[in-house]
Design a protein around this motif. Structure first.
Motif, short mmCIF file in Angstrom:
data_model
loop_
_atom_site.label_atom_id
_atom_site.label_comp_id
_atom_site.label_asym_id
_atom_site.label_seq_id
_atom_site.Cartn_x
_atom_site.Cartn_y
_atom_site.Cartn_z
N MET A 156 0.83 -1.20 0.00
CA MET A 156 0.00 0.00 0.00
C MET A 156 0.87 1.26 0.00
SD MET A 156 -3.25 0.84 2.48
CE MET A 156 -3.92 -0.78 2.14
N ALA A 157 1.96 1.23 0.78
CA ALA A 157 2.89 2.36 0.78
C ALA A 157 3.46 2.56 -0.61
CB ALA A 157 4.01 2.12 1.79
N ALA A 158 3.80 1.46 -1.27
CA ALA A 158 4.36 1.54 -2.62
C ALA A 158 3.38 2.15 -3.60
CB ALA A 158 4.78 0.15 -3.09
N GLU A 185 10.93 -2.86 6.02
CA GLU A 185 10.18 -3.38 4.87
C GLU A 185 9.36 -2.27 4.21
OE1 GLU A 185 10.60 -6.46 3.61
OE2 GLU A 185 12.19 -6.49 5.14
N ILE A 186 8.80 -1.39 5.01
CA ILE A 186 8.07 -0.25 4.45
C ILE A 186 9.04 0.66 3.70
CG2 ILE A 186 6.48 1.63 4.94
CD1 ILE A 186 5.39 -1.10 5.73
N ALA A 187 10.22 0.86 4.28
CA ALA A 187 11.24 1.70 3.64
C ALA A 187 11.64 1.14 2.28
CB ALA A 187 12.47 1.80 4.55
N LYS A 188 11.86 -0.16 2.21
CA LYS A 188 12.24 -0.80 0.94
C LYS A 188 11.14 -0.61 -0.10
CE LYS A 188 15.06 -4.53 2.93
NZ LYS A 188 15.13 -6.00 3.17
N THR A 238 15.46 4.85 12.73
CA THR A 238 16.39 5.42 11.75
C THR A 238 17.51 4.44 11.45
OG1 THR A 238 15.89 7.66 12.51
CG2 THR A 238 17.94 7.36 11.29
N TYR A 239 18.05 3.81 12.47
CA TYR A 239 19.12 2.83 12.27
C TYR A 239 18.62 1.66 11.42
CZ TYR A 239 22.94 -0.40 13.24
OH TYR A 239 23.99 -1.26 13.10
N GLU A 240 17.44 1.18 11.73
CA GLU A 240 16.89 0.04 10.98
C GLU A 240 16.67 0.40 9.52
OE1 GLU A 240 13.10 -3.08 11.14
OE2 GLU A 240 13.47 -1.69 12.81
N VAL A 241 16.14 1.61 9.27
CA VAL A 241 15.91 2.06 7.90
C VAL A 241 17.22 2.19 7.14
CG1 VAL A 241 15.14 4.03 6.51
CG2 VAL A 241 13.69 3.14 8.35
N LEU A 242 18.23 2.73 7.80
CA LEU A 242 19.54 2.89 7.15
C LEU A 242 20.16 1.55 6.79
CD1 LEU A 242 20.87 5.79 9.37
CD2 LEU A 242 20.65 5.89 6.88
N GLN A 243 19.86 0.51 7.55
CA GLN A 243 20.35 -0.82 7.22
C GLN A 243 19.58 -1.45 6.07
OE1 GLN A 243 23.21 -1.58 8.99
NE2 GLN A 243 22.63 0.47 9.71
#
Length: 330
Positions: A156-158, A185-188, A238-243
């Motif tokens: 849905m985000a995509a 996963e949302i970030a990807k 933020t750390y998780e998203v950066l990874q």
């Protein structure tokens, strides 16, 4: 941190490259906490900011939720403003010109309850002088999917990002909600759909009650928690998203001084947004910028780019292992 002796006497450059944008410094103001900019002009020089992210804009004006819609909490506050705003027409006619005259980079936060609303907003803002990027608020309910929040499910985000990407050539920043199990996963999904950058996090779902009236303190019952209380959550997200992704990330959540801001940059965020602290101290962003410059001087760094992402990782386990251990805690 290793010091660079050759940086003594350097200019301590605060400018950063944020995707396609070049900002004079990494300090922005967060949407919904700075109005449309003019409200804070008596407290600081707006041109000193890296960028102004204006109050969220929808196609039509919105009155927001009924009061009470703000509650102070220990180390923060809960808001249920309901995205009150003047609508895109009034924004373009009466709000944007003030910021454009001052030549401050403007990032417009957009939101809707339908994919079509996001796309139409993006099309309306395409090519407007002074607007350098759009920030997509995906923490809104999709009315066609029974109210499910756009940002809580990757596909849905995509779809939101894809709709906006087709409607504009402006750089896109997707603002992520922390109210998910796996924010990476949302970030990807957002980056895969065409988002140039990500900002994280939006507020944390919360509520407050009154023991005497025996009622919720907010008319809306639920609201979004912000302020220093959420900084550890924001740092973790933020750390998780950066990874998870290889794109510029903007850190948001509980930033009230230069040290807070530098913590996000240390992780690898290339900019920060200051939110709730603006209500407490309207000139806080100026002090954060000055504090960053003093830090570079003390650390003998020629520019903030030398510091971004310099976290010592020698003692760190891969994030997946850390997350696994966290779930095993009693």
């Amino acid at each position: 941190m290793a010091q660079n002796p050759d940086a003594r006497g350097a200019s301590h450059d605060l400018s950063v490259q944020l995707g396609p944008l070049r900002l004079k410094n990494p300090v922005m103001v967060a949407s919904g906490t700075f109005g449309y900019g003019e409200e804070y002009a008596d407290f600081l020089d707006l041109t000193a900011l890296g960028a102004v992210v204006v109050k969220g804009i929808s196609l039509a004006p919105r009155p927001g939720n009924p009061p009470p819609r703000l509650v102070e909490t220990p180390a923060g506050m809960i808001n249920a403003i309901g995205l009150e705003n003047v609508g895109v027409d009034a924004f373009l006619q009466s709000k944007l010109p003030y910021l454009r005259d001052r030549q401050v980079p403007v990032i417009v936060n957009i939101f809707g309850n339908l994919l079509e609303e996001y796309a139409e907003l993006a099309a309306r803002l395409e090519g407007v002088p002074g607007i350098v990027a759009l920030e997509i608020n995906i923490s809104c309910p999709n009315v066609k999917s029974g109210g499910m929040i756009f940002g809580t499910e990757p596909s849905m985000a995509a779809r939101v990002v894809e709709a906006v990407r087709r409607a504009t050539t402006l750089p896109l920043i997707t603002k992520l909600t922390p109210n998910v199990t796996h924010i990476g996963e949302i970030a990807k999904a957002a980056v895969g759909a065409g988002s140039d950058m990500l900002s994280c996090i939006n507020t944390v779902a919360a509520m407050a009650v009154d023991i005497f009236s025996r009622r919720p303190k907010l008319a809306n019952v639920f609201g979004g928690l912000s302020g220093p209380a959420i900084k550890p959550i924001a740092l973790r997200c933020t750390y998780e998203v950066l990874q998870a992704v290889d794109c510029p990330v903007i850190g948001i959540g509980g930033i009230a001084n230069a040290t807070d801001a530098l913590e996000f940059l240390l992780l690898g965020a290339r900019a920060v947004q200051v939110g709730t602290a603006n209500f407490v101290h309207p000139a806080v962003t100026r002090e954060i910028i000055e504090g960053m410059r003093r830090f570079l001087e003390v650390e003998r760094l020629g520019g903030v780019e030398e510091y971004i992402g310099s976290l010592n990782r020698e003692c760190l386990f891969p994030f997946a292992e850390i997350a696994c251990e966290m779930t095993d805690l009693p």
